[in-house]
Motif scaffolding. Structure first.
Motif, short mmCIF file in Angstrom:
data_model
loop_
_atom_site.label_atom_id
_atom_site.label_comp_id
_atom_site.label_asym_id
_atom_site.label_seq_id
_atom_site.Cartn_x
_atom_site.Cartn_y
_atom_site.Cartn_z
N ARG A 70 -4.08 -7.51 20.64
CA ARG A 70 -3.02 -7.14 21.50
C ARG A 70 -3.74 -6.66 22.91
O ARG A 70 -4.72 -5.88 22.84
CB ARG A 70 -2.03 -6.11 21.11
CG ARG A 70 -1.45 -6.43 19.92
CD ARG A 70 -0.48 -5.14 19.41
NE ARG A 70 0.27 -5.49 18.38
CZ ARG A 70 0.82 -4.47 17.49
NH1 ARG A 70 0.63 -3.44 17.52
NH2 ARG A 70 1.58 -5.00 16.45
N TYR A 71 -3.35 -7.17 23.89
CA TYR A 71 -3.77 -6.63 25.32
C TYR A 71 -2.71 -6.14 26.05
O TYR A 71 -1.43 -6.22 25.81
CB TYR A 71 -4.31 -8.06 25.90
CG TYR A 71 -5.52 -8.39 25.38
CD1 TYR A 71 -6.94 -7.72 25.60
CD2 TYR A 71 -5.56 -9.70 24.58
CE1 TYR A 71 -8.16 -8.59 24.97
CE2 TYR A 71 -6.67 -10.07 23.99
CZ TYR A 71 -7.89 -9.55 24.48
OH TYR A 71 -9.06 -9.87 23.76
N PRO A 72 -3.02 -5.55 27.04
CA PRO A 72 -1.85 -4.94 27.93
C PRO A 72 -1.09 -5.92 28.67
O PRO A 72 0.05 -5.62 28.76
CB PRO A 72 -2.88 -4.38 29.21
CG PRO A 72 -3.97 -3.80 28.51
CD PRO A 72 -4.30 -4.79 27.50
N TRP A 73 -1.55 -7.29 28.74
CA TRP A 73 -0.73 -8.47 29.23
C TRP A 73 0.03 -9.17 28.21
O TRP A 73 0.82 -9.89 28.48
CB TRP A 73 -1.71 -9.38 30.13
CG TRP A 73 -3.00 -9.80 29.07
CD1 TRP A 73 -4.15 -9.28 29.37
CD2 TRP A 73 -3.05 -10.89 28.18
NE1 TRP A 73 -4.93 -10.04 28.47
CE2 TRP A 73 -4.24 -10.87 27.72
CE3 TRP A 73 -2.11 -11.65 27.74
CZ2 TRP A 73 -4.72 -11.78 26.88
CZ3 TRP A 73 -2.47 -12.87 26.85
CH2 TRP A 73 -3.75 -12.65 26.36
N GLY A 74 -0.39 -8.99 26.96
CA GLY A 74 0.27 -9.80 25.88
C GLY A 74 -0.51 -9.86 24.58
O GLY A 74 -1.25 -8.81 24.25
N TYR A 75 -0.32 -10.87 23.84
CA TYR A 75 -0.88 -11.01 22.73
C TYR A 75 -1.79 -12.40 22.71
O TYR A 75 -1.54 -13.67 23.04
CB TYR A 75 0.21 -11.25 21.65
CG TYR A 75 -0.35 -11.28 19.98
CD1 TYR A 75 -0.71 -9.83 19.50
CD2 TYR A 75 -0.32 -12.31 19.41
CE1 TYR A 75 -0.99 -9.85 18.08
CE2 TYR A 75 -1.07 -12.27 18.02
CZ TYR A 75 -1.05 -11.00 17.45
OH TYR A 75 -1.42 -10.94 16.19
#
Length: 70
Positions: A19-24
């Motif tokens: 998981r990243y701040p921008w998405g997966y």
């Protein structure tokens, strides 16, 4: 994040992602070949995409490669 799709106690599919701040980012996945006809990998990916949408992610990356499910 590591997740497993099961029917009862039987694992059908696994997925390891980040998981990243921008998405997966879907990093690694696999399925139980004994249940290939059920398309467990596709069903698992659909559940993960729904989860990402529910979390408000703007992007879901299936990673590198040219596999048909991408």
């Amino acid at each position: 994040r590591f997740s497993v799709l099961r029917v009862g106690e039987t694992p059908l599919s696994f997925q390891l992602g980040v998981r990243y701040p921008w998405g997966y980012l879907n990093y690694l996945n696999g399925h139980n070949p004994a249940h290939r006809a059920l398309r467990p990998g596709i069903q698992h990916n659909e559940a993960l995409v729904r989860d990402a949408i529910g979390r408000g992610y703007a992007r879901f990356s299936f990673g590198q490669g040219e596999e048909a499910y991408k």
